[in-house]
Design a protein around this motif. Structure first.
Motif, PDB file in Angstrom:
ATOM      1  N   VAL A 286       5.248   0.733  20.476  1.00 22.89           N
ATOM      2  CA  VAL A 286       4.069   0.180  21.131  1.00 22.89           C
ATOM      3  C   VAL A 286       3.989   0.729  22.550  1.00 22.89           C
ATOM      4  N   THR A 287       2.819   1.218  22.882  1.00 27.65           N
ATOM      5  CA  THR A 287       2.620   1.832  24.191  1.00 27.65           C
ATOM      6  C   THR A 287       2.631   0.782  25.306  1.00 27.65           C
TER       7      THR A 287
ATOM      8  N   VAL B 129       0.861  -1.189   0.000  1.00 28.72           N
ATOM      9  CA  VAL B 129       0.000   0.000   0.000  1.00 28.72           C
ATOM     10  C   VAL B 129       0.898   1.240   0.000  1.00 28.72           C
ATOM     11  N   SER B 130       0.276   2.388  -0.196  1.00 31.50           N
ATOM     12  CA  SER B 130       1.066   3.619  -0.263  1.00 31.50           C
ATOM     13  C   SER B 130       1.443   4.100   1.129  1.00 31.50           C
ATOM     14  N   ARG B 131       2.422   4.976   1.176  1.00 31.02           N
ATOM     15  CA  ARG B 131       2.862   5.489   2.462  1.00 31.02           C
ATOM     16  C   ARG B 131       1.749   6.274   3.138  1.00 31.02           C
ATOM     17  N   GLY B 132       0.975   6.989   2.355  1.00 28.81           N
ATOM     18  CA  GLY B 132      -0.132   7.740   2.915  1.00 28.81           C
ATOM     19  C   GLY B 132      -1.124   6.840   3.644  1.00 28.81           C
ATOM     20  N   THR B 133      -1.364   5.683   3.081  1.00 28.31           N
ATOM     21  CA  THR B 133      -2.280   4.735   3.714  1.00 28.31           C
ATOM     22  C   THR B 133      -1.683   4.192   5.010  1.00 28.31           C
ATOM     23  N   VAL B 134      -0.381   3.917   4.981  1.00 26.06           N
ATOM     24  CA  VAL B 134       0.297   3.451   6.193  1.00 26.06           C
ATOM     25  C   VAL B 134       0.206   4.516   7.279  1.00 26.06           C
ATOM     26  N   ARG B 135       0.463   5.748   6.908  1.00 21.53           N
ATOM     27  CA  ARG B 135       0.448   6.825   7.896  1.00 21.53           C
ATOM     28  C   ARG B 135      -0.954   7.046   8.457  1.00 21.53           C
ATOM     29  N   ALA B 136      -1.969   6.888   7.620  1.00 22.23           N
ATOM     30  CA  ALA B 136      -3.350   7.021   8.095  1.00 22.23           C
ATOM     31  C   ALA B 136      -3.667   5.921   9.103  1.00 22.23           C
ATOM     32  N   ALA B 137      -3.185   4.703   8.820  1.00 23.64           N
ATOM     33  CA  ALA B 137      -3.431   3.580   9.730  1.00 23.64           C
ATOM     34  C   ALA B 137      -2.736   3.806  11.068  1.00 23.64           C
ATOM     35  N   ILE B 138      -1.490   4.249  11.011  1.00 24.48           N
ATOM     36  CA  ILE B 138      -0.730   4.491  12.240  1.00 24.48           C
ATOM     37  C   ILE B 138      -1.355   5.628  13.050  1.00 24.48           C
ATOM     38  N   ARG B 139      -1.883   6.602  12.353  1.00 24.41           N
ATOM     39  CA  ARG B 139      -2.573   7.684  13.051  1.00 24.41           C
ATOM     40  C   ARG B 139      -3.755   7.139  13.854  1.00 24.41           C
ATOM     41  N   LEU B 140      -4.479   6.197  13.263  1.00 23.47           N
ATOM     42  CA  LEU B 140      -5.577   5.549  13.991  1.00 23.47           C
ATOM     43  C   LEU B 140      -5.053   4.827  15.225  1.00 23.47           C
ATOM     44  N   LEU B 141      -3.949   4.115  15.082  1.00 24.72           N
ATOM     45  CA  LEU B 141      -3.377   3.385  16.217  1.00 24.72           C
ATOM     46  C   LEU B 141      -2.981   4.352  17.330  1.00 24.72           C
ATOM     47  N   ARG B 142      -2.464   5.512  16.961  1.00 26.44           N
ATOM     48  CA  ARG B 142      -2.139   6.531  17.961  1.00 26.44           C
ATOM     49  C   ARG B 142      -3.403   6.991  18.665  1.00 26.44           C
ATOM     50  N   GLU B 143      -4.455   7.237  17.864  1.00 27.69           N
ATOM     51  CA  GLU B 143      -5.716   7.703  18.444  1.00 27.69           C
ATOM     52  C   GLU B 143      -6.336   6.640  19.345  1.00 27.69           C
ATOM     53  N   ARG B 144      -6.018   5.373  19.073  1.00 28.05           N
ATOM     54  CA  ARG B 144      -6.514   4.283  19.908  1.00 28.05           C
ATOM     55  C   ARG B 144      -5.621   4.081  21.132  1.00 28.05           C
ATOM     56  N   GLY B 145      -4.537   4.851  21.185  1.00 26.16           N
ATOM     57  CA  GLY B 145      -3.650   4.763  22.348  1.00 26.16           C
ATOM     58  C   GLY B 145      -2.747   3.557  22.338  1.00 26.16           C
ATOM     59  N   LEU B 146      -2.594   2.936  21.192  1.00 23.26           N
ATOM     60  CA  LEU B 146      -1.790   1.715  21.107  1.00 23.26           C
ATOM     61  C   LEU B 146      -0.313   1.988  20.857  1.00 23.26           C
ATOM     62  N   VAL B 147      -0.034   3.103  20.224  1.00 25.71           N
ATOM     63  CA  VAL B 147       1.354   3.410  19.866  1.00 25.71           C
ATOM     64  C   VAL B 147       1.647   4.888  20.079  1.00 25.71           C
ATOM     65  N   ALA B 148       2.929   5.203  20.084  1.00 24.32           N
ATOM     66  CA  ALA B 148       3.380   6.590  20.115  1.00 24.32           C
ATOM     67  C   ALA B 148       4.490   6.732  19.081  1.00 24.32           C
ATOM     68  N   THR B 149       4.465   7.837  18.348  1.00 26.10           N
ATOM     69  CA  THR B 149       5.421   8.020  17.265  1.00 26.10           C
ATOM     70  C   THR B 149       6.443   9.091  17.621  1.00 26.10           C
ATOM     71  N   MET B 150       7.707   8.780  17.404  1.00 21.94           N
ATOM     72  CA  MET B 150       8.776   9.752  17.618  1.00 21.94           C
ATOM     73  C   MET B 150       9.484  10.043  16.301  1.00 21.94           C
ATOM     74  N   PRO B 151       9.451  11.302  15.886  1.00 22.93           N
ATOM     75  CA  PRO B 151      10.065  11.681  14.611  1.00 22.93           C
ATOM     76  C   PRO B 151      11.509  11.200  14.515  1.00 22.93           C
ATOM     77  N   ALA B 152      11.819  10.640  13.384  1.00 22.33           N
ATOM     78  CA  ALA B 152      13.177  10.159  13.089  1.00 22.33           C
ATOM     79  C   ALA B 152      13.588   8.977  13.947  1.00 22.33           C
ATOM     80  N   ARG B 153      12.661   8.499  14.774  1.00 24.40           N
ATOM     81  CA  ARG B 153      12.952   7.335  15.607  1.00 24.40           C
ATOM     82  C   ARG B 153      12.116   6.128  15.196  1.00 24.40           C
ATOM     83  N   GLY B 154      10.829   6.339  15.176  1.00 26.73           N
ATOM     84  CA  GLY B 154       9.942   5.235  14.842  1.00 26.73           C
ATOM     85  C   GLY B 154       8.649   5.324  15.626  1.00 26.73           C
ATOM     86  N   THR B 155       7.825   4.310  15.464  1.00 28.57           N
ATOM     87  CA  THR B 155       6.555   4.246  16.194  1.00 28.57           C
ATOM     88  C   THR B 155       6.635   3.096  17.185  1.00 28.57           C
TER      89      THR B 155
END
Lengths: 74, 74
Positions: A69-70, A41-67
């Motif tokens: 698991v909470t 899938v495209s990167r945009g789709t991946v980023r949209a999915a990860i955004r959902l995971l953040r909103e669900r409180g499952l993950v936290a993303t750190m720029p230049a580090r990665g995402t």
DNA sequence: GTACATTTGTTCGTATGTATA
DNA sequence: GTATACATACGAACAAATGTA
């Protein structure tokens, strides 16, 4: 018909891999580029999915580090 | 009744912010995503509005950079 | 201290599908 | 049938931050 958006399906898939323990707390999930290739899938789709995971409180993303698991209480 | 399309209203709003000096020449206006959130409209509507501003000669758009206010003679 | 690779962040371009008026 | 508006999806380029050699 009630089509489910691709990025939601992907978020659910990733959530399952987290709750199953495949992706452990305090550890990073695969990078956006990696997920992009793994699921074709495209990167945009991946980023949209990860955004959902953040909103669900499952993950936290750190720029230049990665995402990561909470930390979860059992 | 003479309904005015949303993207035209948005273009007029943005034009007012340009002519008022809020958005200065040779500087970028807010991104499509930013305007999208600020006004609560879709990206397609934002792009239609910006296309109007281009046609009016008020801005110039550079891919992956932003949309810049055109240099104006007073 | 520098150079490089990796990773996320940002931005515009394009296309398609759905719904509505 | 046309125009408007929204949501989704992919692509491409550039920027910024981090870590490493």
């Amino acid at each position: 018909m009630s089509p489910v958006a691709l990025y939601i399906q992907l978020a659910d898939l990733l959530e399952a891999r987290i709750t199953s323990g495949e992706f452990a707390p305090r550890k990073p999930i695969p990078s956006e580029a990696h997920i992009e290739q793994e699921y074709g899938v495209s990167r945009g789709t991946v980023r949209a999915a990860i955004r959902l995971l953040r909103e669900r409180g499952l993950v936290a993303t750190m720029p230049a580090r990665g995402t990561y698991v909470t930390e979860r209480k059992s």
